[in-house]
Design a protein around this motif. Structure first.
Motif, mmCIF file in Angstrom:
data_model
loop_
_atom_site.group_PDB
_atom_site.id
_atom_site.type_symbol
_atom_site.label_atom_id
_atom_site.label_comp_id
_atom_site.label_asym_id
_atom_site.label_seq_id
_atom_site.Cartn_x
_atom_site.Cartn_y
_atom_site.Cartn_z
ATOM 1 N N ASN A 58 -5.752 -0.635 -4.655
ATOM 2 C CA ASN A 58 -4.840 0.474 -4.353
ATOM 3 C C ASN A 58 -3.398 -0.013 -4.247
ATOM 4 O O ASN A 58 -2.455 0.717 -4.593
ATOM 5 N N ARG A 61 -2.152 -0.499 -7.745
ATOM 6 C CA ARG A 61 -1.939 0.838 -8.331
ATOM 7 C C ARG A 61 -0.648 1.452 -7.815
ATOM 8 O O ARG A 61 0.069 2.136 -8.569
ATOM 9 N N LEU A 62 -0.345 1.199 -6.557
ATOM 10 C CA LEU A 62 0.887 1.725 -5.974
ATOM 11 C C LEU A 62 2.106 1.160 -6.691
ATOM 12 O O LEU A 62 3.039 1.896 -7.032
ATOM 13 N N PHE A 68 7.857 0.018 -6.444
ATOM 14 C CA PHE A 68 7.911 -0.311 -5.028
ATOM 15 C C PHE A 68 8.436 -1.719 -4.785
ATOM 16 O O PHE A 68 8.947 -2.013 -3.703
ATOM 17 N N LEU A 229 8.909 5.945 -0.818
ATOM 18 C CA LEU A 229 7.605 6.400 -0.349
ATOM 19 C C LEU A 229 7.572 7.927 -0.231
ATOM 20 O O LEU A 229 6.559 8.559 -0.566
ATOM 21 N N PHE A 232 7.401 9.328 -3.757
ATOM 22 C CA PHE A 232 6.053 9.080 -4.273
ATOM 23 C C PHE A 232 5.068 10.079 -3.686
ATOM 24 O O PHE A 232 4.195 10.616 -4.395
ATOM 25 N N ASN A 233 5.172 10.352 -2.389
ATOM 26 C CA ASN A 233 4.266 11.284 -1.744
ATOM 27 C C ASN A 233 4.434 12.696 -2.286
ATOM 28 O O ASN A 233 3.467 13.467 -2.373
ATOM 29 N N TYR A 236 2.626 12.402 -5.805
ATOM 30 C CA TYR A 236 1.195 12.108 -5.719
ATOM 31 C C TYR A 236 0.674 12.521 -4.340
ATOM 32 O O TYR A 236 0.082 11.727 -3.623
ATOM 33 N N GLN A 239 -3.036 11.844 -3.274
ATOM 34 C CA GLN A 239 -3.546 10.474 -3.209
ATOM 35 C C GLN A 239 -3.096 9.818 -1.900
ATOM 36 O O GLN A 239 -2.211 8.971 -1.872
ATOM 37 N N LEU A 242 -3.068 5.909 -1.537
ATOM 38 C CA LEU A 242 -1.901 5.177 -2.037
ATOM 39 C C LEU A 242 -0.706 5.358 -1.108
ATOM 40 O O LEU A 242 0.081 4.429 -0.906
ATOM 41 N N THR A 243 -0.569 6.568 -0.544
ATOM 42 C CA THR A 243 0.518 6.792 0.420
ATOM 43 C C THR A 243 0.333 5.918 1.657
ATOM 44 O O THR A 243 1.295 5.343 2.180
ATOM 45 N N GLY A 246 1.377 2.428 0.856
ATOM 46 C CA GLY A 246 2.833 2.310 0.911
ATOM 47 C C GLY A 246 3.341 2.266 2.338
ATOM 48 O O GLY A 246 4.284 1.523 2.652
#
Length: 275
Positions: A58, A61-62, A68, A229, A232-233, A236, A239, A242-243, A246
């Motif tokens: 994960n 993947r992030l 990041f 972050l 990204f949230n 996605y 998910q 993944l959050t 992060g």
């Protein structure tokens, strides 16, 4: 005289402390578990106390889904530079206000403290306008310069230095030491607990700073970790694993910094008790 605790009272106190500790740590533990869950476990809707298989990928993947690594570097440069600046200038100004006498000293100190009553929201637009005219938007200097010094840090160092014995300073002057050498060799070595507190507070605050980096940057490659972050949230938002990964990346540097400075914080508490 100290009140003696009976065995039952001692056990009850430990039980309460353990329960409060678990309540405090539980969100962090669940965030770690969530970061290691698979997409299916996250989307199932059922609470998962421990994943069937730890999904360490994960984190990779992030970094593949968003830059990041760049966000981390930007946050580290910003928080690190501001922290170093505070550790250099705040104790120096605090020493001046604590131990040196000059005309207008009290007025100058009150003027410095008065800046604490002016919210950053009020200063934000003028600062942005000035930086835009200088071409500092989307740059490291635009992120760093507004926070190079802080009235709270000056006040903290001044209050710590003020009770230090004047006899040490006078003895150094008799030996021919100048003011700056006195500051470096006599005062600064005794300020390690206060410097640890100042460094920790400054780094944590700047590492988590959200509003100014959001306004002062528009390009993705200049975003800091909290901004990255959040963006990204938004993209996605389903998910959560993944959050959470992060969020762990955001948390780890401040935890490491706290571990490094912990012994100085404890020493500061003990020193305060001796004073």
């Amino acid at each position: 005289m100290r009140e003696r605790l009976f065995p039952g009272d001692r056990v009850a106190a430990y039980v309460v402390l353990v329960v409060l500790g678990l309540v405090t740590v539980l969100p962090l533990l669940y965030m770690i578990v969530l970061a290691l869950q698979s997409d299916g476990e996250v989307q199932s809707g059922d609470p998962v106390l421990w994943p069937d298989h730890l999904q360490w990928q994960n984190f990779s993947r992030l970094f593949e889904a968003a830059p990041f690594g760049r966000f981390f570097v930007n946050s580290f440069v910003m928080a690190g530079a501001i922290t170093v600046s505070h550790l250099i200038f705040d104790p120096l100004v605090g020493y001046v206000f604590a131990k040196l006498d000059f005309p207008g000293k009290r007025i100058a100190f009150v003027a410095v403290l008065s800046t604490l009553m002016v919210p950053f929201f009020v200063r934000m637009l003028p600062i942005y306008s000035i930086f835009a005219s200088l071409g500092w938007i989307d740059s490291y200097q635009g992120l760093i310069v507004p926070f190079l010094m802080d009235a709270y840090g000056i006040f903290l160092m001044r209050q710590f230095i003020r009770p230090l014995p004047d006899e040490l300073i006078e003895a150094a002057r008799v030996d021919g030491a100048g003011e700056f050498r006195i500051y470096l060799r006599v005062i600064l070595p005794q300020c390690k607990p206060a410097l640890a507190v100042l460094g920790l507070f400054t780094f944590v605050f700047q590492w988590n700073e959200f509003l100014w980096p959001l306004i002062a940057t528009s390009r993705t490659e200049m975003r800091t970790l909290p901004i990255g972050l959040t963006l990204f949230n938004q993209e996605y938002f389903t998910q959560w694993n993944l959050t959470a990964a992060g969020a762990l990346i955001l948390f780890v540097p401040t935890a490491i910094f706290f571990v490094i400075t912990q012994r100085f914080l404890v020493a500061g508490i003990a020193l305060s008790g001796l004073k």
